[in-house]
Design a protein around this motif. Structure first.
Motif, PDB file in Angstrom:
ATOM      1  N   SER A 184       0.820  -1.209   0.000  1.00 47.55           N
ATOM      2  CA  SER A 184       0.000   0.000   0.000  1.00 47.55           C
ATOM      3  C   SER A 184       0.855   1.261   0.000  1.00 47.55           C
ATOM      4  CB  SER A 184      -0.931   0.008   1.211  1.00 47.55           C
ATOM      5  OG  SER A 184      -0.172   0.185   2.376  1.00 47.55           O
ATOM      6  N   TYR A 185       0.307   2.288  -0.622  1.00 54.66           N
ATOM      7  CA  TYR A 185       0.984   3.577  -0.639  1.00 54.66           C
ATOM      8  C   TYR A 185      -0.041   4.609  -0.192  1.00 54.66           C
ATOM      9  CZ  TYR A 185       3.064   7.850  -2.442  1.00 54.66           C
ATOM     10  OH  TYR A 185       3.569   9.122  -2.560  1.00 54.66           O
ATOM     11  N   GLN A 186       0.253   5.292   0.877  1.00 53.83           N
ATOM     12  CA  GLN A 186      -0.653   6.259   1.491  1.00 53.83           C
ATOM     13  C   GLN A 186      -2.055   5.665   1.643  1.00 53.83           C
ATOM     14  OE1 GLN A 186      -0.207   9.961  -0.641  1.00 53.83           O
ATOM     15  NE2 GLN A 186       1.744  10.377   0.359  1.00 53.83           N
ATOM     16  N   SER A 187      -2.091   4.528   2.261  1.00 54.50           N
ATOM     17  CA  SER A 187      -3.294   3.738   2.552  1.00 54.50           C
ATOM     18  C   SER A 187      -4.157   3.396   1.338  1.00 54.50           C
ATOM     19  CB  SER A 187      -4.125   4.374   3.680  1.00 54.50           C
ATOM     20  OG  SER A 187      -4.434   5.692   3.403  1.00 54.50           O
ATOM     21  N   GLU A 188      -3.536   3.363   0.164  1.00 49.89           N
ATOM     22  CA  GLU A 188      -4.251   2.841  -1.009  1.00 49.89           C
ATOM     23  C   GLU A 188      -3.483   1.620  -1.526  1.00 49.89           C
ATOM     24  OE1 GLU A 188      -4.928   5.694  -4.084  1.00 49.89           O
ATOM     25  OE2 GLU A 188      -5.848   7.068  -2.652  1.00 49.89           O
ATOM     26  N   PRO A 189      -4.212   0.605  -2.012  1.00 47.35           N
ATOM     27  CA  PRO A 189      -3.507  -0.604  -2.459  1.00 47.35           C
ATOM     28  C   PRO A 189      -2.572  -0.337  -3.643  1.00 47.35           C
ATOM     29  CG  PRO A 189      -5.881  -0.970  -2.342  1.00 47.35           C
ATOM     30  CD  PRO A 189      -5.661   0.481  -2.144  1.00 47.35           C
ATOM     31  N   CYS A 190      -1.441  -0.983  -3.629  1.00 50.25           N
ATOM     32  CA  CYS A 190      -0.517  -0.884  -4.760  1.00 50.25           C
ATOM     33  C   CYS A 190       0.310  -2.161  -4.819  1.00 50.25           C
ATOM     34  CB  CYS A 190       0.388   0.336  -4.634  1.00 50.25           C
ATOM     35  SG  CYS A 190       1.682   0.168  -3.417  1.00 50.25           S
ATOM     36  N   ALA A 191       1.027  -2.361  -5.919  1.00 49.16           N
ATOM     37  CA  ALA A 191       1.888  -3.539  -6.046  1.00 49.16           C
ATOM     38  C   ALA A 191       3.087  -3.182  -6.906  1.00 49.16           C
ATOM     39  CB  ALA A 191       1.119  -4.685  -6.688  1.00 49.16           C
ATOM     40  N   VAL A 192       4.161  -3.917  -6.719  1.00 42.02           N
ATOM     41  CA  VAL A 192       5.349  -3.680  -7.531  1.00 42.02           C
ATOM     42  C   VAL A 192       5.665  -4.951  -8.317  1.00 42.02           C
ATOM     43  CG1 VAL A 192       7.823  -3.228  -7.479  1.00 42.02           C
ATOM     44  CG2 VAL A 192       6.321  -1.960  -5.979  1.00 42.02           C
ATOM     45  N   HIS A 193       5.851  -4.792  -9.609  1.00 39.37           N
ATOM     46  CA  HIS A 193       6.238  -5.898 -10.467  1.00 39.37           C
ATOM     47  C   HIS A 193       7.720  -5.789 -10.761  1.00 39.37           C
ATOM     48  CE1 HIS A 193       3.319  -8.544 -12.492  1.00 39.37           C
ATOM     49  NE2 HIS A 193       2.456  -7.773 -11.868  1.00 39.37           N
ATOM     50  N   VAL A 194       8.454  -6.869 -10.580  1.00 39.66           N
ATOM     51  CA  VAL A 194       9.872  -6.850 -10.953  1.00 39.66           C
ATOM     52  C   VAL A 194       9.961  -7.478 -12.335  1.00 39.66           C
ATOM     53  CG1 VAL A 194      12.166  -7.657 -10.334  1.00 39.66           C
ATOM     54  CG2 VAL A 194      10.561  -7.007  -8.551  1.00 39.66           C
ATOM     55  N   THR A 195      10.313  -6.692 -13.356  1.00 36.20           N
ATOM     56  CA  THR A 195      10.305  -7.243 -14.706  1.00 36.20           C
ATOM     57  C   THR A 195      11.645  -7.843 -15.097  1.00 36.20           C
ATOM     58  OG1 THR A 195      10.491  -4.952 -15.389  1.00 36.20           O
ATOM     59  CG2 THR A 195       8.469  -6.073 -15.944  1.00 36.20           C
ATOM     60  N   GLN A 196      12.720  -7.286 -14.616  1.00 23.79           N
ATOM     61  CA  GLN A 196      14.028  -7.796 -15.034  1.00 23.79           C
ATOM     62  C   GLN A 196      15.058  -7.522 -13.948  1.00 23.79           C
ATOM     63  OE1 GLN A 196      15.204  -6.092 -18.751  1.00 23.79           O
ATOM     64  NE2 GLN A 196      16.551  -7.808 -19.268  1.00 23.79           N
ATOM     65  N   VAL A 197      15.928  -8.490 -13.732  1.00 23.88           N
ATOM     66  CA  VAL A 197      16.999  -8.337 -12.743  1.00 23.88           C
ATOM     67  C   VAL A 197      18.288  -8.787 -13.399  1.00 23.88           C
ATOM     68  CG1 VAL A 197      17.848  -9.054 -10.495  1.00 23.88           C
ATOM     69  CG2 VAL A 197      15.416  -8.865 -10.870  1.00 23.88           C
ATOM     70  N   SER A 198      19.349  -8.023 -13.235  1.00 24.07           N
ATOM     71  CA  SER A 198      20.614  -8.427 -13.839  1.00 24.07           C
ATOM     72  C   SER A 198      21.782  -7.783 -13.116  1.00 24.07           C
ATOM     73  CB  SER A 198      20.626  -7.995 -15.303  1.00 24.07           C
ATOM     74  OG  SER A 198      21.882  -8.299 -15.864  1.00 24.07           O
ATOM     75  N   PRO A 199      22.939  -8.461 -13.122  1.00 29.58           N
ATOM     76  CA  PRO A 199      24.137  -7.798 -12.591  1.00 29.58           C
ATOM     77  C   PRO A 199      24.729  -6.792 -13.570  1.00 29.58           C
ATOM     78  CG  PRO A 199      24.634 -10.042 -13.227  1.00 29.58           C
ATOM     79  CD  PRO A 199      23.169  -9.867 -13.449  1.00 29.58           C
ATOM     80  N   PHE A 200      24.163  -6.713 -14.791  1.00 24.60           N
ATOM     81  CA  PHE A 200      24.654  -5.744 -15.778  1.00 24.60           C
ATOM     82  C   PHE A 200      23.539  -4.775 -16.134  1.00 24.60           C
ATOM     83  CE2 PHE A 200      26.768  -9.815 -16.550  1.00 24.60           C
ATOM     84  CZ  PHE A 200      28.084  -9.455 -16.349  1.00 24.60           C
ATOM     85  N   LEU A 201      23.806  -3.495 -15.956  1.00 21.00           N
ATOM     86  CA  LEU A 201      22.790  -2.500 -16.291  1.00 21.00           C
ATOM     87  C   LEU A 201      22.463  -2.547 -17.782  1.00 21.00           C
ATOM     88  CD1 LEU A 201      21.048  -0.089 -15.462  1.00 21.00           C
ATOM     89  CD2 LEU A 201      23.019   1.377 -15.745  1.00 21.00           C
ATOM     90  N   LEU A 202      23.490  -2.802 -18.573  1.00 21.61           N
ATOM     91  CA  LEU A 202      23.307  -2.813 -20.024  1.00 21.61           C
ATOM     92  C   LEU A 202      22.280  -3.876 -20.441  1.00 21.61           C
ATOM     93  CD1 LEU A 202      24.265  -1.479 -22.576  1.00 21.61           C
ATOM     94  CD2 LEU A 202      26.222  -2.986 -22.622  1.00 21.61           C
ATOM     95  N   ALA A 203      22.224  -4.976 -19.693  1.00 19.34           N
ATOM     96  CA  ALA A 203      21.287  -6.051 -20.044  1.00 19.34           C
ATOM     97  C   ALA A 203      19.837  -5.582 -19.945  1.00 19.34           C
ATOM     98  CB  ALA A 203      21.513  -7.258 -19.143  1.00 19.34           C
ATOM     99  N   LEU A 204      19.571  -4.601 -19.086  1.00 20.74           N
ATOM    100  CA  LEU A 204      18.196  -4.128 -18.930  1.00 20.74           C
ATOM    101  C   LEU A 204      17.734  -3.315 -20.132  1.00 20.74           C
ATOM    102  CD1 LEU A 204      17.868  -2.989 -15.210  1.00 20.74           C
ATOM    103  CD2 LEU A 204      17.849  -5.251 -16.159  1.00 20.74           C
ATOM    104  N   SER A 205      18.668  -2.927 -20.992  1.00 18.41           N
ATOM    105  CA  SER A 205      18.257  -2.111 -22.143  1.00 18.41           C
ATOM    106  C   SER A 205      17.776  -2.988 -23.291  1.00 18.41           C
ATOM    107  CB  SER A 205      19.396  -1.202 -22.593  1.00 18.41           C
ATOM    108  OG  SER A 205      20.410  -1.977 -23.177  1.00 18.41           O
ATOM    109  N   GLY A 206      17.927  -4.302 -23.192  1.00 17.11           N
ATOM    110  CA  GLY A 206      17.437  -5.175 -24.262  1.00 17.11           C
ATOM    111  C   GLY A 206      16.794  -6.414 -23.679  1.00 17.11           C
ATOM    112  N   ASN A 207      15.489  -6.378 -23.476  1.00 17.46           N
ATOM    113  CA  ASN A 207      14.803  -7.531 -22.922  1.00 17.46           C
ATOM    114  C   ASN A 207      14.001  -8.210 -24.009  1.00 17.46           C
ATOM    115  OD1 ASN A 207      13.402  -9.386 -21.460  1.00 17.46           O
ATOM    116  ND2 ASN A 207      12.324  -7.918 -20.162  1.00 17.46           N
ATOM    117  N   SER A 208      14.464  -9.397 -24.445  1.00 12.16           N
ATOM    118  CA  SER A 208      13.803 -10.049 -25.575  1.00 12.16           C
ATOM    119  C   SER A 208      12.401 -10.525 -25.214  1.00 12.16           C
ATOM    120  CB  SER A 208      14.649 -11.219 -26.075  1.00 12.16           C
ATOM    121  OG  SER A 208      14.808 -12.163 -25.055  1.00 12.16           O
ATOM    122  N   ARG A 209      12.078 -10.599 -23.937  1.00 13.01           N
ATOM    123  CA  ARG A 209      10.718 -11.008 -23.567  1.00 13.01           C
ATOM    124  C   ARG A 209       9.716  -9.903 -23.885  1.00 13.01           C
ATOM    125  NH1 ARG A 209      11.034 -14.966 -18.254  1.00 13.01           N
ATOM    126  NH2 ARG A 209      11.984 -16.665 -19.424  1.00 13.01           N
TER     127      ARG A 209
END
Lengths: 123, 361
Positions: A93-118
């Motif tokens: 929740s954020y300021q008493s309203e429901p919310c959620a966070v989606h993690v779309t990509q995780v990598s040890p290389f920042l550069l990898a986040l710039s090209g997600n084939s999915r």
């Protein structure tokens, strides 16, 4: 002209001290606006709720935050990755309203986040 | 307390330094062996408009096809093998299949068909394969490699018949496929279309985009200092910076800033502008190679910049990364490489892979 470079090869294993996460925030109330500072504050309080004052005391960066799409790129030291990820998952929740966070990509290389084939959509 | 939680799975970064003028330089092999490329991005500092040569190379990138619901055995039919596969340079990869949960298929230009399937499918198929290297305790995924150039798999033979029976009658594996064939003349494409005429087949071109970046800080690079001791930044910092620039992040933060403390690595210099060109789709190694050849010529004329970079991202869900090395997803499935080309024809090549992947060649 100078001599061509001599061949050299370096192998780095687990050399990256950081992990990077691409995430997006889903807010129940679409009209609500949020900026990068509030966004980071929200994550810090989520960490504090879960791990307490000491457990949550580690640095991370919000490298990028897009206000219109609510997507962000975070940078965290490897040692804090699991804590940050769990806190994001359990953030509800954020300021008493429901919310959620989606993690779309995780990598040890920042550069990898710039090209997600999915994300390749051909339809 | 949580010491185990502070450990991270392994990742690898291999950096090579050599010269394009060097006869033994392996850059062409590394490019050719990275079969399934999803995105290429070229960054040229101090460049305002797209050089015409670069534009025409991008425009000449091979077309690729999206085939819907194609049965896997179609890739092994005699006509297709004779007319297309054995001529070489054919790339096929199942589309929208996730290697960590779905059955994933690939046809390599070397004529190998790779089926990366879950345990149930593997048992039903009854084909000879190996447990995936990246299983956790119990094998849940298996890899079947069919080398169609091998004599024992020649059409009509016993083994070939068994494979066809397994794929046609035991389990009819089907999937959407991305397929492309490199051909200099250009008649290869029509052939693909005629063979697969009964399936929905859409012709696609890699999508291009160009972006001009203004007033940015660039790290200074010295071709002789790959390690980043004094005259360059170290490779990891460089790749981080490249990622930050590609994704349009601010690289000029104060160390005390609340939101982000990220800064361009030292030594640095400022550039008034930079050009970022990207192409997305199923990109063929042959096309990447011609792109590199074109960018080599960029330094034939005097330029303000002493280097430029080319980054190629592989498909995260491909069953192979370089050559036939098995590839898995784990957390991100990253497999990419970056060339930094210098004025004097020296280059650096950074190849990175994540956890479920072999060491880059």
């Amino acid at each position: 002209m100078s001599q061509p470079a001599l061949y050299e090869r370096l192998v780095f294993k687990n050399a990256s001290v950081y992990h990077y996460l691409k995430i997006y925030l889903i807010l129940d109330n679409d009209d609500r606006k949020i900026n990068a500072v509030y966004f980071k504050q929200m994550i810090i309080s989520a960490l504090r709720d879960l791990y307490g004052e000491i457990g949550a005391a580690f640095p991370f960066d919000v490298l990028k935050f897009e206000e219109d799409t609510l997507t962000a790129v975070l940078r965290v030291y490897n040692s804090g990755l699991v804590k940050l990820w769990t806190a994001l998952t359990l953030l509800g929740s954020y300021q008493s309203e429901p919310c959620a966070v989606h993690v779309t990509q995780v990598s040890p290389f920042l550069l990898a986040l710039s090209g997600n084939s999915r994300e390749l959509e051909l339809d | 307390m949580f010491t185990n939680l502070e450990k991270c799975p392994r990742n690898l970064l291999v950096c090579e330094k050599s010269s394009l003028l060097n006869d033994k330089s392996r850059h062409a092999t590394h490019v050719a062996k990275h079969f399934f490329n999803y995105k290429v991005s070229v960054l040229i500092p101090e460049c305002g408009i797209t050089p015409s040569g670069l534009k025409s190379v991008f425009n000449s990138f091979s077309k690729y096809y999206l085939l819907r619901n194609l049965p896997v055995y179609k890739l092994l039919e005699e006509e297709f093998l004779e007319k297309v596969v054995k001529k070489g340079s054919l790339y096929a990869l199942s589309y929208k299949t996730r290697i960590d949960q779905d059955n994933t298929f690939a046809l390599l230009p070397s004529g190998q068909v790779i089926l990366s399937v879950d345990k149930d499918t593997y048992e039903e198929l009854g084909l000879e394969g190996k447990a995936s290297q990246y299983n956790h305790r119990q094998p849940m995924r298996y890899v079947v490699t069919l080398d169609m150039t091998d004599k024992s798999l020649a059409p009509g033979g016993k083994r070939y018949k068994r494979v066809m029976w397994a794929l046609q009658e035991k389990v009819q594996l089907t999937s959407d496929f991305l397929m492309a064939r490199y051909s200099i003349g250009g008649n290869g494409e029509d052939l693909l279309q005629s063979i697969f005429s009964q399936y929905s087949c859409r012709e696609l071109r890699p999508s291009m985009s160009t972006q001009s970046l203004r007033d940015l800080l660039c790290p200074s690079l010295d071709p002789t200092d790959l390690h980043g001791d004094s005259r360059s930044c170290d490779p990891l910092q460089f790749l981080e910076w490249l990622g930050a620039v590609t994704m349009d992040m601010s690289c000029n933060n104060e160390a005390s800033s609340f939101v982000s403390t990220y800064c361009c690595p030292e030594p640095q210099s400022s550039a008034s502008q930079a050009l970022l060109c990207t192409a997305v789709g199923l990109l063929l190694p042959e096309d990447i190679h011609s792109l590199l050849e074109e960018l080599r010529r960029y330094f034939d004329e005097p330029r303000f910049t002493s280097w430029l970079s080319v980054t190629v991202h592989g498909f995260a869900d491909s069953p192979v990364s370089w050559g036939a090395t098995e590839h898995g997803f784990h957390k991100g499935g990253e497999n990419f490489y970056t060339f930094v080309l210098f004025k004097n024809q020296d280059y650096w090549l950074h190849m990175a892979t994540g956890t479920n992947d072999g060491c880059p060649p």
